[in-house]
Write a protein that holds these residues in place. Structure first.
Motif, mmCIF file in Angstrom:
data_model
loop_
_atom_site.group_PDB
_atom_site.id
_atom_site.type_symbol
_atom_site.label_atom_id
_atom_site.label_comp_id
_atom_site.label_asym_id
_atom_site.label_seq_id
_atom_site.Cartn_x
_atom_site.Cartn_y
_atom_site.Cartn_z
ATOM 1 N N LEU A 186 87.749 78.461 69.450
ATOM 2 C CA LEU A 186 88.305 78.324 70.749
ATOM 3 C C LEU A 186 89.742 79.006 70.926
ATOM 4 N N ASP A 187 90.251 79.744 71.787
ATOM 5 C CA ASP A 187 91.426 80.022 72.159
ATOM 6 C C ASP A 187 92.220 78.834 72.639
ATOM 7 N N GLY A 188 92.931 78.198 72.114
ATOM 8 C CA GLY A 188 93.672 76.887 72.456
ATOM 9 C C GLY A 188 94.213 76.675 73.870
ATOM 10 N N GLU A 189 94.872 77.885 74.233
ATOM 11 C CA GLU A 189 95.353 77.782 75.315
ATOM 12 C C GLU A 189 94.425 78.075 76.642
ATOM 13 N N LYS A 190 93.517 78.595 76.742
ATOM 14 C CA LYS A 190 92.746 79.184 77.642
ATOM 15 C C LYS A 190 91.327 78.631 77.657
ATOM 16 N N ASN A 191 91.081 77.884 76.415
ATOM 17 C CA ASN A 191 89.558 77.418 76.089
ATOM 18 C C ASN A 191 88.551 78.595 76.380
ATOM 19 N N LEU A 192 88.900 79.522 75.659
ATOM 20 C CA LEU A 192 87.997 80.682 75.670
ATOM 21 C C LEU A 192 87.387 80.669 74.466
ATOM 22 N N ILE A 193 85.797 80.834 74.161
ATOM 23 C CA ILE A 193 85.171 81.204 73.016
ATOM 24 C C ILE A 193 85.506 82.552 72.553
ATOM 25 N N VAL A 194 85.993 82.489 71.080
ATOM 26 C CA VAL A 194 86.490 84.036 70.645
ATOM 27 C C VAL A 194 85.885 83.993 69.162
ATOM 28 N N PRO A 195 85.289 85.216 68.875
ATOM 29 C CA PRO A 195 84.862 85.460 67.541
ATOM 30 C C PRO A 195 85.891 85.579 66.433
ATOM 31 N N LEU A 196 85.626 85.078 65.200
ATOM 32 C CA LEU A 196 86.706 85.215 64.073
ATOM 33 C C LEU A 196 85.624 85.774 63.116
ATOM 34 N N ALA A 197 85.896 86.853 62.475
ATOM 35 C CA ALA A 197 85.260 87.460 61.391
ATOM 36 C C ALA A 197 86.265 87.213 60.204
#
Length: 193
Positions: free
Chosen positions: A74-85
């Motif tokens: 999660l992007d902490g500020e926006k609560n968006l789900i983001v991939p991390l490779a």
């Protein structure tokens, strides 16, 4: 608990990096070399063979193969789900437990409680069972919507394992039933179609 796991993973990565970069330097007791020959060309494209020669002159090969692992967080500020490779170097195959623990490790700043995870895989479905102290707040009371955390785990499993198309969540061996979310044991959380 997750910080300890993070330190262990970081140490393992550092050790594997040092072993892969070692070459040529000999000591009296051991020699570490990285060999790539024509007969190993197939292996050389998929990994690195490290030969370790010990005191008795015995040698053993360790195949360290870098593997790509995609973990959703999660992007902490926006609560968006983001991939991390990330790239994992390991002798063993990546397992669903590794992926779930990596997601929880990435979310450790958000999750305010200790969690143990049990994984059961059957055919095309996987069940993630969280062992928690409080089933009403499995990730702590001050966290983002639980569905986002479960989405991160689901996306990570589906991204890294094409064999699984259904995922189920439980807490302490029973149906997932918290203040925010009630899930059925019969219906999957998400179906990758």
């Amino acid at each position: 608990m997750f910080r300890r796991v993070k330190c262990i993973l970081a140490t393992a990565f550092l050790v594997s990096t040092v072993l892969m970069s070692c070459g040529g330097g000999q000591t009296e007791k051991s020699q570490i070399t990285s060999e790539k020959t024509a007969s190993e060309s197939k292996l050389a494209t998929s990994g690195t063979v490290i030969t370790i020669e010990g005191e008795e002159g015995k040698s053993s090969d360790i195949n360290i193969t870098p593997k790509k692992l995609t973990v959703y967080t999660l992007d902490g500020e926006k609560n968006l789900i983001v991939p991390l490779a990330t790239v994992v170097t390991s002798e063993d195959e990546i397992k669903p437990e590794d992926v779930v623990n990596s997601v929880l490790l990435e979310l450790e700043d958000i999750i305010a409680t200790d969690i143990s995870v049990g994984i059961a895989a059957e055919n095309e479905s996987i069940t993630v069972d969280f062992e928690v102290k409080d089933t009403k707040y499995p990730f702590g009371s001050n966290n983002p919507p639980e569905s986002l955390i479960l989405d991160c785990i689901s996306y990570s499993i589906f991204e890294n394992f094409s064999d699984y198309t259904k995922i189920y969540f439980k807490t302490n061996g029973e149906a997932y039933n918290s203040k925010q979310l009630k899930l059925s044991e019969e219906k999957p959380f998400m179906i990758d179609e």
